[in-house]
Design an enzyme around this catalytic site. Structure first.
Site, PDB file in Angstrom:
ATOM      1  N   GLU A  63      -8.612  76.014 126.781  1.00  0.00           N
ATOM      2  CA  GLU A  63      -7.549  75.477 127.640  1.00  0.00           C
ATOM      3  C   GLU A  63      -6.871  74.286 126.959  1.00  0.00           C
ATOM      4  O   GLU A  63      -6.752  73.192 127.525  1.00  0.00           O
ATOM      5  CB  GLU A  63      -8.091  75.129 129.035  1.00  0.00           C
ATOM      6  CG  GLU A  63      -8.621  76.363 129.754  1.00  0.00           C
ATOM      7  CD  GLU A  63      -8.794  76.241 131.265  1.00  0.00           C
ATOM      8  OE1 GLU A  63      -8.735  75.127 131.810  1.00  0.00           O
ATOM      9  OE2 GLU A  63      -8.975  77.291 131.910  1.00  0.00           O
TER      10      GLU A  63
ATOM     11  N   GLU B 164     -12.346  83.760 131.029  1.00  0.00           N
ATOM     12  CA  GLU B 164     -12.671  83.139 132.326  1.00  0.00           C
ATOM     13  C   GLU B 164     -11.941  83.912 133.415  1.00  0.00           C
ATOM     14  O   GLU B 164     -10.705  83.995 133.399  1.00  0.00           O
ATOM     15  CB  GLU B 164     -12.267  81.660 132.353  1.00  0.00           C
ATOM     16  CG  GLU B 164     -13.162  80.810 131.481  1.00  0.00           C
ATOM     17  CD  GLU B 164     -12.916  79.313 131.606  1.00  0.00           C
ATOM     18  OE1 GLU B 164     -12.513  78.861 132.691  1.00  0.00           O
ATOM     19  OE2 GLU B 164     -13.135  78.613 130.604  1.00  0.00           O
TER      20      GLU B 164
HETATM   21  O1  AHR Z   1     -14.973  77.603 134.815  1.00  0.00           O
HETATM   22  C1  AHR Z   1     -14.659  76.318 135.218  1.00  0.00           C
HETATM   23  C2  AHR Z   1     -13.509  75.702 134.418  1.00  0.00           C
HETATM   24  O2  AHR Z   1     -12.344  76.418 134.649  1.00  0.00           O
HETATM   25  C3  AHR Z   1     -13.658  75.713 132.922  1.00  0.00           C
HETATM   26  O3  AHR Z   1     -14.411  74.660 132.440  1.00  0.00           O
HETATM   27  C4  AHR Z   1     -12.234  75.592 132.455  1.00  0.00           C
HETATM   28  O4  AHR Z   1     -12.035  76.201 131.205  1.00  0.00           O
HETATM   29  C5  AHR Z   1     -11.444  76.240 133.579  1.00  0.00           C
HETATM   30  O5  AHR Z   1     -10.400  75.436 133.988  1.00  0.00           O
END
Ligand code: AHR
Length: 479
Positions: A171, A293
């Site tokens: 991110e 994710e």
């Molecule tokens: O999964 C939780 C968080 O969500 C992670 O650390 C981040 O990459 C995303 O914003």
């Protein structure tokens, strides 16, 4: 609903689509996976036996670590050497708690060895240096004589480990450094240069991709850096409403059943549009889209630390899992890996723990029902559709596997599948629920569990499945 299965050769559904993600966040690593050698909770070298066994049962193929946002503040040298000497740091992203670094590189490889899975290590671009990243890769993978390989040996690991996947930042448009895509793309090119291949195995390098529908990020990073990457990530979480107004995981309204599933279904549009951009720079589809994710992001359980992201997991989350996995299958040519967030006690987890107790969530059971699709060939199909039904079909080892998710709240659905299989049923199992927030907890760990599915019949090669509402079914037939 009538569906015809074709004989057309489909893409392979990579087993890595069934990957998981474990961050230093809340009770995922500490308590959830790692309790330490001295714990009264049964463990092998500090890893919980019950959790490791459960994850092995769903054939976890790969585990992403150490974050997430945590990755861009993680300095790997803090987590090696004698535990009593390891630096205590503040986990600034997740609750401001003390991180004692007792779970570090060696412990991660011990965990993945016990799980029998591949590793996906996420490097630090946001607050780390090129040298730090280069040395970590050298520490993990260098077999011969070198400063980092020698340091690893001093810390008790003679042989190098195998690192299959390596992420260059997480991110980077947000918690990983608030960069602009052009800047990140150049940084990616620089950092990845020093992710050297020391062993015989090529490291699959993953660039930080966009958040949700940031198509400009995808366009710029692909334009500038595509030849230097093997994969590029995408993050999309299913929400019930606005980002800042997360609905509860249980006791929700009917409208939030639908809004969560709709949000999960957006994954299809996102992958389609991002793939179209990727096609401009990579028409051969060499670069994988890595959805590292995904999952439901709901309100934390009342009374728990808001920074720990601990949420219950209901049959609604099972629908999210099944619908999303079906979407990944459909895009198997481009989606090379996905990692649901997160494995234990965080967001849409497979497992919840409390002290020495453990429960498997409804999402866990979907991963169990769906494991037959790992590395199988996608079977393409055509026919009628229904906007409360999602299905997928694959074949492997002489068996055709059909999975159906009926996410209507009241109606049973009848599906007829014709073609591409003999109609001889080998196995039929499902999960179902009576209420839309049915879930497992420590007092009732088996409210939702896999049962034998009786609603399958075959006539002249046509397979009929009558799927109850709020259910996920997998039927296997001889080809
Ligand atoms: O999964 C939780 C968080 O969500 C992670 O650390 C981040 O990459 C995303 O914003």
């Amino acid at each position: 609903m009538k569906v015809t299965l074709t004989e057309q050769q489909g893409p392979k559904i990579s087993k890595y689509i069934y990957g998981h993600f474990a961050e230093h966040l809340g009770r995922c690593i500490y308590e959830g996976l790692y309790v330490g050698e001295d714990s009264s909770i049964p463990n092998v070298n500090g890893m919980r036996i019950d959790v490791v066994e459960a994850l092995k049962n769903i054939q976890i193929p790969v585990l992403r670590w150490p974050g997430g946002c945590f990755a861009d503040e993680y300095h790997w040298k803090d987590g090696i050497g004698p535990k009593e000497n390891r630096k205590k740091i503040v986990n600034t992203h997740w609750g401001g708690v003390t991180e004692n670094n007792h779970f570090g590189t060696h412990e991660f490889f011990e965990l993945t060895k016990q799980l029998g899975c591949e590793v996906y290590v996420n490097g630090n671009v946001g607050s780390g240096t090129v040298q730090e990243m280069q040395e970590w890769v050298e520490y993990m993978t260098m077999g011969g004589e070198s400063p980092m390989a020698n340091l690893r040996r001093e810390n008790g690991q003679e042989e190098p480990w195998s690192v299959k996947f390596f992420g260059v930042g997480n991110e980077s448009w947000g918690c990983g450094g608030n960069m602009r895509p052009e800047y990140y793309a150049d940084e990616y090119r620089r950092y990845q240069t020093y992710v050297r291949q020391y062993g015989t195995e090529k490291i699959y390098k993953i660039a930080c991709g966009p958040n949700i529908d940031d198509y400009n990020w995808m366009d710029k990073v692909m334009q500038i850096a595509a030849p230097f990457m093997d994969g590029i990530s995408l993050h999309h979480y299913a929400l019930t409403g606005e980002w800042l107004d997360k609905g509860p995981a249980t006791g929700f309204k009917e409208e939030h059943w639908w809004s969560l599933i709709k949000s999960a279904q957006k994954m299809d549009e996102l992958i389609t549009k991002h793939s179209t951009i990727m096609d401009k720079y990579d028409p051969e589809k060499r670069v994988g889209l890595i959805v590292d994710e995904w999952g439901s992001w709901l309100a934390v359980e009342p009374g728990t630390n808001p920074g720990f992201l601990y949420q219950q997991n209901t049959i609604r989350d099972a629908m999210v899992a099944a619908v999303t996995l079906n979407i990944f299958h459909k895009h198997a040519e481009r989606v090379h890996m996905a990692n649901i967030a997160q494995t234990v006690n965080v967001l849409q987890s497979m497992i919840l723990t409390e002290g020495d107790q453990m429960v498997k969530t409804p999402s866990y059971h979907v991963f169990d029902l769906y494991k037959v699709h790992q590395d199988a060939e996608l079977v393409s199909s055509y026919g009628e559709s229904d906007d409360t039904v999602s299905y997928t079909v694959s074949k492997k080892d002489g068996l055709v596997s059909i999975s159906v998710c009926n996410y209507s709240l009241e109606e049973s659905k009848s599906l007829d599948f014709t073609g591409a299989c003999s109609g001889k049923v080998v196995d039929a199992r499902y999960i179902t629920a009576d209420t839309m927030d049915a879930h497992n907890d420590f007092d009732h760990p088996e409210t939702i569990t896999i049962k034998s599915f009786e609603g399958v019949s075959t006539t002249d090669g046509t397979v009929n499945l009558t799927v109850p509402p709020m259910s996920v079914v997998t039927v296997q037939l001889e080809q």
